[in-house]
Design a protein around this motif. Structure first.
Motif, short mmCIF file in Angstrom:
data_model
loop_
_atom_site.label_atom_id
_atom_site.label_comp_id
_atom_site.label_asym_id
_atom_site.label_seq_id
_atom_site.Cartn_x
_atom_site.Cartn_y
_atom_site.Cartn_z
N MET A 1 41.17 30.80 -35.77
CA MET A 1 40.29 30.70 -34.61
C MET A 1 38.95 31.35 -34.90
O MET A 1 38.86 32.29 -35.68
CB MET A 1 40.95 31.34 -33.39
N LYS A 2 37.91 30.84 -34.26
CA LYS A 2 36.55 31.27 -34.55
C LYS A 2 35.94 32.01 -33.36
O LYS A 2 35.99 31.53 -32.22
CB LYS A 2 35.70 30.04 -34.87
N ASN A 3 35.35 33.18 -33.63
CA ASN A 3 34.62 33.91 -32.60
C ASN A 3 33.26 33.25 -32.37
O ASN A 3 32.53 32.97 -33.34
CB ASN A 3 34.39 35.36 -33.02
N PHE A 16 29.14 22.97 -18.91
CA PHE A 16 30.08 21.94 -19.35
C PHE A 16 30.54 22.19 -20.78
O PHE A 16 31.71 21.98 -21.11
CB PHE A 16 29.46 20.55 -19.23
N VAL A 17 29.64 22.66 -21.64
CA VAL A 17 30.06 22.93 -23.01
C VAL A 17 31.02 24.11 -23.04
O VAL A 17 31.99 24.12 -23.81
CB VAL A 17 28.84 23.16 -23.94
N LEU A 18 30.81 25.11 -22.18
CA LEU A 18 31.74 26.23 -22.09
C LEU A 18 33.10 25.75 -21.60
O LEU A 18 34.15 26.17 -22.12
CB LEU A 18 31.18 27.30 -21.16
N PHE A 19 33.10 24.87 -20.63
CA PHE A 19 34.34 24.28 -20.11
C PHE A 19 35.12 23.59 -21.23
O PHE A 19 36.34 23.75 -21.37
CB PHE A 19 33.99 23.30 -19.00
N LYS A 20 34.41 22.83 -22.05
CA LYS A 20 35.05 22.14 -23.17
C LYS A 20 35.65 23.14 -24.16
O LYS A 20 36.77 22.95 -24.66
CB LYS A 20 34.02 21.25 -23.89
N MET A 22 36.63 26.21 -23.64
CA MET A 22 37.76 26.95 -23.08
C MET A 22 39.05 26.14 -23.12
O MET A 22 40.15 26.71 -23.07
CB MET A 22 37.44 27.36 -21.63
N ARG A 23 38.92 24.83 -23.22
CA ARG A 23 40.10 23.98 -23.32
C ARG A 23 40.46 23.67 -24.77
O ARG A 23 41.42 22.95 -25.03
CB ARG A 23 39.84 22.67 -22.56
N ASN A 24 39.68 24.23 -25.68
CA ASN A 24 39.90 24.00 -27.11
C ASN A 24 40.45 25.28 -27.73
O ASN A 24 39.82 26.33 -27.67
CB ASN A 24 38.56 23.61 -27.75
N GLY A 25 41.60 25.20 -28.32
CA GLY A 25 42.24 26.39 -28.85
C GLY A 25 41.65 26.93 -30.14
O GLY A 25 42.16 27.91 -30.70
N GLU A 26 40.54 26.33 -30.62
CA GLU A 26 39.97 26.75 -31.89
C GLU A 26 38.94 27.87 -31.76
O GLU A 26 38.47 28.39 -32.76
CB GLU A 26 39.31 25.55 -32.58
N TYR A 27 38.58 28.23 -30.52
CA TYR A 27 37.49 29.19 -30.32
C TYR A 27 37.93 30.40 -29.51
O TYR A 27 38.72 30.28 -28.56
CB TYR A 27 36.33 28.51 -29.59
N ILE A 28 37.39 31.55 -29.88
CA ILE A 28 37.50 32.76 -29.07
C ILE A 28 36.09 33.05 -28.55
O ILE A 28 35.18 33.37 -29.32
CB ILE A 28 38.01 33.96 -29.89
N PRO A 125 28.53 20.98 -29.52
CA PRO A 125 29.65 20.11 -29.15
C PRO A 125 29.27 18.88 -28.33
O PRO A 125 30.03 17.91 -28.32
CB PRO A 125 30.56 21.05 -28.35
N LEU A 126 28.14 18.92 -27.63
CA LEU A 126 27.74 17.78 -26.80
C LEU A 126 26.73 16.87 -27.49
O LEU A 126 26.29 15.87 -26.91
CB LEU A 126 27.13 18.28 -25.47
N TRP A 127 26.37 17.19 -28.72
CA TRP A 127 25.30 16.48 -29.42
C TRP A 127 25.61 14.98 -29.52
O TRP A 127 26.70 14.58 -29.94
CB TRP A 127 25.10 17.05 -30.81
N GLY A 128 24.64 14.17 -29.10
CA GLY A 128 24.78 12.73 -29.22
C GLY A 128 25.56 12.06 -28.11
O GLY A 128 25.70 10.82 -28.11
N ARG A 129 26.06 12.84 -27.15
CA ARG A 129 26.81 12.24 -26.05
C ARG A 129 25.90 11.37 -25.19
O ARG A 129 24.72 11.68 -24.99
CB ARG A 129 27.42 13.33 -25.16
#
Length: 222
Positions: A1-3, A16-20, A22-28, A125-129
Motif C-alpha cells: 500500500m502507498k502513502n 471525487f478523487v478522494l472518494f475514489k 478511499m474505495r481503493n485498497g492500494e492507498y493510505i 486518477p481522473l486524468w482524461g475522464r
C-alpha cells in the motif's frame, strides 16, 4: 500500500478523487493539502475561507496541511514554500501527491516538474475522464456542492451561489466545461459519502475579484 497526500481545493473534483481513493485498497491517505492566502485566510480563486476547508477535513476525518502564501508571492516563493512542505511529507514516508486535474497539460507538467525536484511524484486518477460523465457521476453518488465562484466573462452572474446539480449543468452556456476545468466556475462540497456530517454554512453577499473578472458568493460557517 502507498502513502499519499491529496491536493484539496474543497471543490467537487478533489472530493471525487478522494472518494475514489478511499474505495481503493492500494492507498493510505495521510491527509489533505491546501494552499491559502495569508492576507484573506481563503483559498485563492475559490475564495472559500480556511475555516470551512478545515471543517471539511474534520468531517472527512483527515488532517489538513495548509500552505499559506502572501497574495503577491512570485513563482519562486510558491515553489520554495511547497517544496518545504513536500520535504516534511517525505520525512513521514509520503512520496506521492494525488491531484484531481482532468486535462490541462501545462498544469500537470508544472506539478510533475516541481515534485521531481524533491524526489516525489504526482498521480492523476481522473486524468482524461469525460467531464460530462464525471459531473453526472459526482451528482449521482450523492455529493452536494455550491458554486462559489464564476468567471463572469463565461457565465451569467445569477449562476454564482447555485447548487451544482443537474439543473445547473443543463443551464450552462454553450462551450462551458461541465466540470469547469477551464476555470469557468469553482465549487464547495458540503455533503456526500465522504463526510461524517454535512458542513453547516450560510450564504452571504456576492463580491468580485480581479477587477470584476471573477464573481464569488460569501459562504459563512454556521
Amino acid at each position: 500500500m502507498k502513502n499519499v497526500i491529496v491536493s484539496w481545493s474543497g471543490g467537487k473534483d478533489s472530493a471525487f478523487v478522494l472518494f475514489k481513493l478511499m474505495r481503493n485498497g492500494e492507498y493510505i491517505i495521510k491527509g489533505l493539502l491546501s494552499t491559502t492566502s495569508e492576507e484573506t485566510k481563503r483559498l485563492p480563486i475559490h475564495e472559500v475561507s480556511t475555516s470551512l476547508i478545515q471543517e471539511q477535513a474534520t468531517s472527512i476525518g483527515l488532517p489538513l496541511f495548509e500552505v499559506s502564501l502572501p497574495s503577491n508571492a512570485n513563482n519562486d516563493l510558491y515553489k520554495k514554500t511547497l517544496k518545504k512542505q513536500f520535504d516534511q511529507f517525505k520525512n513521514n514516508d509520503v512520496y506521492t501527491i494525488i491531484y484531481a486535474d482532468l486535462f490541462l497539460e501545462d498544469i500537470k507538467v508544472f506539478r510533475d516538474q516541481l515534485l521531481s525536484e524533491v524526489g516525489m511524484i504526482g498521480e492523476y486518477p481522473l486524468w482524461g475522464r469525460n467531464t460530462s460523465a464525471l459531473a453526472e457521476d459526482f451528482i449521482s453518488k450523492g455529493f452536494e456542492a455550491i458554486v462559489t465562484t464564476i468567471d463572469a466573462e463565461k457565465l451569467p452572474s445569477e449562476m454564482v451561489g447555485k447548487l451544482y446539480n443537474k439543473s445547473f449543468l443543463e443551464n450552462l452556456p454553450e462551450g462551458v466545461d461541465p466540470c469547469g476545468e477551464n476555470g469557468e466556475f469553482h465549487t464547495f462540497v458540503f455533503n456526500g459519502p465522504l463526510f461524517q456530517y454535512s458542513i453547516p454554512f450560510s450564504v452571504g453577499e456576492t463580491f468580485e475579484t480581479v477587477s470584476g473578472r471573477f464573481l464569488h458568493v460569501e459562504i459563512h460557517s454556521s
